[in-house]
Design a protein around this motif. Sequence first.
Motif, PDB file in Angstrom:
ATOM      1  N   GLU A   3      89.879 100.015 -44.432  1.00 13.77           N
ATOM      2  CA  GLU A   3      90.648  99.268 -43.445  1.00 13.77           C
ATOM      3  C   GLU A   3      91.404 100.196 -42.496  1.00 13.77           C
ATOM      4  O   GLU A   3      91.546  99.913 -41.322  1.00 13.77           O
ATOM      5  CB  GLU A   3      91.652  98.326 -44.136  1.00 13.77           C
ATOM      6  CG  GLU A   3      91.021  97.174 -44.866  1.00 13.77           C
ATOM      7  CD  GLU A   3      90.470  97.572 -46.229  1.00 13.77           C
ATOM      8  OE1 GLU A   3      90.889  98.620 -46.770  1.00 13.77           O
ATOM      9  OE2 GLU A   3      89.613  96.846 -46.748  1.00 13.77           O
ATOM     10  N   ILE A   4      91.927 101.313 -43.028  1.00 13.97           N
ATOM     11  CA  ILE A   4      92.660 102.295 -42.218  1.00 13.97           C
ATOM     12  C   ILE A   4      91.945 103.631 -42.384  1.00 13.97           C
ATOM     13  O   ILE A   4      92.252 104.402 -43.293  1.00 13.97           O
ATOM     14  CB  ILE A   4      94.129 102.414 -42.674  1.00 13.97           C
ATOM     15  CG1 ILE A   4      94.798 101.045 -42.727  1.00 13.97           C
ATOM     16  CG2 ILE A   4      94.909 103.325 -41.748  1.00 13.97           C
ATOM     17  CD1 ILE A   4      96.170 101.050 -43.330  1.00 13.97           C
ATOM     18  N   PRO A   5      90.955 103.932 -41.517  1.00  9.30           N
ATOM     19  CA  PRO A   5      90.130 105.128 -41.737  1.00  9.30           C
ATOM     20  C   PRO A   5      90.908 106.439 -41.697  1.00  9.30           C
ATOM     21  O   PRO A   5      90.562 107.381 -42.389  1.00  9.30           O
ATOM     22  CB  PRO A   5      89.102 105.075 -40.610  1.00  9.30           C
ATOM     23  CG  PRO A   5      89.355 103.846 -39.838  1.00  9.30           C
ATOM     24  CD  PRO A   5      90.553 103.160 -40.384  1.00  9.30           C
ATOM     25  N   ASN A   6      91.971 106.532 -40.920  1.00 10.19           N
ATOM     26  CA  ASN A   6      92.735 107.781 -40.827  1.00 10.19           C
ATOM     27  C   ASN A   6      93.941 107.791 -41.759  1.00 10.19           C
ATOM     28  O   ASN A   6      94.656 108.780 -41.827  1.00 10.19           O
ATOM     29  CB  ASN A   6      93.215 108.009 -39.395  1.00 10.19           C
ATOM     30  CG  ASN A   6      92.066 108.182 -38.437  1.00 10.19           C
ATOM     31  OD1 ASN A   6      91.001 108.666 -38.808  1.00 10.19           O
ATOM     32  ND2 ASN A   6      92.253 107.746 -37.206  1.00 10.19           N
ATOM     33  N   GLY A   7      94.195 106.689 -42.442  1.00 11.90           N
ATOM     34  CA  GLY A   7      95.407 106.594 -43.226  1.00 11.90           C
ATOM     35  C   GLY A   7      96.598 106.476 -42.291  1.00 11.90           C
ATOM     36  O   GLY A   7      96.439 106.322 -41.082  1.00 11.90           O
TER      37      GLY A   7
END
Length: 174
Positions: free
Chosen positions: A153-157
């Motif tokens: 959901e949040i690829p880069n964190g």
Amino acid sequence: MKSFTKHGMALVVVLTFSMVILILGTSYIQSFSNYKKNNPIHLERIQADFFAQGISKIALLKFKKFPADFYHAYLYDVASKKDPKNVPPKPAPTPLQVFHQESLNPVLQNNATLSSGIPISMYSTTYELTNTKAYNSDGLLITVTVKMNPTNEIPNGFQQSYQTLVEASRTRIL
């Protein structure tokens, strides 16, 4: 002829009412599907919020247990930054770094077992002191920085800092 017009109007009203219900139903389904995509993102942010609040409470307990150690370390750090000539040579690590040190604070500085189950890759805690001598009051600013692992959901964190300000009054015991 009159009954045909009444029946025709009833048909138009029923079709219009059905169309309105259909439009409301599709908009509800579409908004529900959008919420379903955002829920995991909100869940991770809420988990990070609660985790940071818990760590800041633990940091506050450490300050309450060892206030003199913190004050001495913080005042030494401030004095060494203001006038390095009047302060004895800096030990390595400085007293404030020792107060923040990971080996002494495994809970406050990136303990992996504490954050198991929550997708946290790193967290750290720092203390800052704000004081007003005129009112004999201090403010302790505890900052917890949390970095979340990348997920689908949040690829880069994401990384976020949470701050807690605690006010205290000083008294001198003679």
